[in-house]
Design an enzyme around this catalytic site. Structure first.
Site, PDB file in Angstrom:
ATOM      1  N   LYS A   1       2.060   3.717   0.346  1.00  0.00           N
ATOM      2  CA  LYS A   1       2.449   2.347   0.005  1.00  0.00           C
ATOM      3  C   LYS A   1       3.954   2.147   0.216  1.00  0.00           C
ATOM      4  O   LYS A   1       4.390   1.147   0.767  1.00  0.00           O
ATOM      5  CB  LYS A   1       2.055   2.034  -1.450  1.00  0.00           C
ATOM      6  CG  LYS A   1       0.542   1.878  -1.615  1.00  0.00           C
ATOM      7  CD  LYS A   1       0.089   1.878  -3.076  1.00  0.00           C
ATOM      8  CE  LYS A   1      -1.445   1.844  -3.134  1.00  0.00           C
ATOM      9  NZ  LYS A   1      -1.973   1.994  -4.507  1.00  0.00           N
TER      10      LYS A   1
ATOM     11  N   GLN B   1       0.290   2.844 -10.530  1.00  0.00           N
ATOM     12  CA  GLN B   1      -0.813   3.573  -9.897  1.00  0.00           C
ATOM     13  C   GLN B   1      -1.795   4.086 -10.950  1.00  0.00           C
ATOM     14  O   GLN B   1      -1.398   4.721 -11.927  1.00  0.00           O
ATOM     15  CB  GLN B   1      -0.241   4.744  -9.069  1.00  0.00           C
ATOM     16  CG  GLN B   1      -1.270   5.492  -8.259  1.00  0.00           C
ATOM     17  CD  GLN B   1      -1.917   4.633  -7.153  1.00  0.00           C
ATOM     18  OE1 GLN B   1      -1.244   3.903  -6.443  1.00  0.00           O
ATOM     19  NE2 GLN B   1      -3.236   4.717  -7.047  1.00  0.00           N
TER      20      GLN B   1
ATOM     21  N   ASP C   1      -1.087  -6.203  -7.454  1.00  0.00           N
ATOM     22  CA  ASP C   1      -2.377  -5.505  -7.363  1.00  0.00           C
ATOM     23  C   ASP C   1      -3.521  -6.451  -7.752  1.00  0.00           C
ATOM     24  O   ASP C   1      -4.681  -6.172  -7.459  1.00  0.00           O
ATOM     25  CB  ASP C   1      -2.382  -4.306  -8.323  1.00  0.00           C
ATOM     26  CG  ASP C   1      -2.446  -2.978  -7.597  1.00  0.00           C
ATOM     27  OD1 ASP C   1      -2.731  -2.977  -6.382  1.00  0.00           O
ATOM     28  OD2 ASP C   1      -2.216  -1.942  -8.255  1.00  0.00           O
TER      29      ASP C   1
END
Ligand code: NAP
Length: 281
Positions: free
Chosen positions: A53, A97, A120
């Site tokens: 990412k 994460q 997200d």
């Protein structure tokens, strides 16, 4: 029939080039889109994901910050970090994460992220916005699947879409996105009595289960579009999806490969969401 491939790498390349152009226009106005990636603990898969990412951000002209913490970080300290990032004007998107260590309540942490920076799309406010059709950040994986359908100019109106899997990050938002584009949607899960009876009716199938060969050729209507979200390993340790690719490609009209399908699209949509967060800010 041999299905046409929907190439996630090629589509990602095209979309990331568009992100780079928009990011450069923002930089010309003195704003560099910024993503903060927070990793707690040593989960090897998570380490690979966050590295990818961060690299994708750099390649597209986005600023990224990787914050790594020991697995012993307390929930209170993580919440304090999230709050600091919420208040940091150089950061437009925040990604924590998952999974987090067991002593940390992941839901509490996600809810602490400002919805304006929830790139997200996991915050309840983002999920609610998707449900009622209001602007908000869409979760990257199903959003990437929608872009794949868009890339083949697929009109979902009047089509039957079957989503296999009902997780909050893939299956449920996927179903809502397909519904928003006027598909008739069926959601299947581990309690579905006859999965094959459902998938055989489908014009579009999205498999998001996490088990190999959940979808085989005898379960697919000729010409259907098959999108494989699954990420599994076969006996040889090779990455594979939920779909029996070799069999299904002989029946389907379109199919996404694993690797090189939904995976790269997920990261691409994270870049798109971060860019949009910066543009909105
Ligand atoms: P998850 O939370 O474990 O959800 C799996 C879903 O599959 C559940 O809803 C489960 O039903 C359903 N299911 C399990 N066995 C089934 C069966 N035999 N028939 C029908 N449905 C069944 O997983 P997830 O987070 O949604 O992820 C799904 C897969 O996508 C995983 O392989 C994951 O690694 C992959 N993934 C890939 C990306 C990417 O970027 N490519 C991103 C995210 C996830 P119940 O609800 O009844 O338990």
């Amino acid at each position: 029939m041999t299905a046409q491939l929907i190439d996630g790498n090629a589509l990602s390349k095209q979309l990331r080039a568009e992100v780079a152009v928009r990011a450069s226009a923002l930089r010309a106005r003195g704003i560099t889109p910024g993503l903060a990636v927070v990793l707690v603990g040593e989960n090897p898969a998570s380490q690979v994901y966050v590295r990818n990412k961060v690299k994708a951000c750099e390649d597209s002209g986005l600023h990224s910050v990787l914050e790594k913490y020991d697995a012993s970080l307390s929930e209170a300290d993580l919440l304090a970090r999230v709050e600091a990032l919420n208040n940091d004007p150089s950061i437009h998107g925040i990604l924590v994460q998952l999974p987090l260590p067991a002593h940390i309540d992941a839901h509490k942490v996600i809810e602490a992220i400002s919805p304006a920076k929830d790139v997200d799309g996991f915050h309840v406010a983002s999920a609610g916005a998707l449900m009622v059709g209001q602007p908000g950040f869409w979760p990257c994986t199903p959003y990437g699947c929608m872009k794949m359908l868009e890339s083949i100019h697929y009109d979902l109106k009047g089509k039957h879409a079957v989503v296999i899997g009902r997780s909050n990050i893939v299956g449920k938002p996927m179903a809502l996105m397909l519904l928003q584009k006027n598909a008739t949607v069926t959601i299947c899960h581990s309690g579905t009595a006859n999965l094959k009876a459902m998938t055989l009716q489908a014009d579009v199938i999205v498999a998001a289960v996490g088990k190999r060969n959940v979808l085989t050729a005898d379960m697919v209507k000729p010409g259907a579009v098959v999108i494989d979200v699954g990420m599994n390993r076969n006996e040889a340790g090779k990455l594979c999806g939920d779909v029996d690719f070799d069999g299904v490609k002989e029946v389907a009209g379109y199919i996404t490969p694993v690797p090189g399908g939904v995976g790269p699209m997920t990261i691409t949509m994270l870049l798109v969401n971060t860019l949009e967060a910066a543009e909105r800010a």
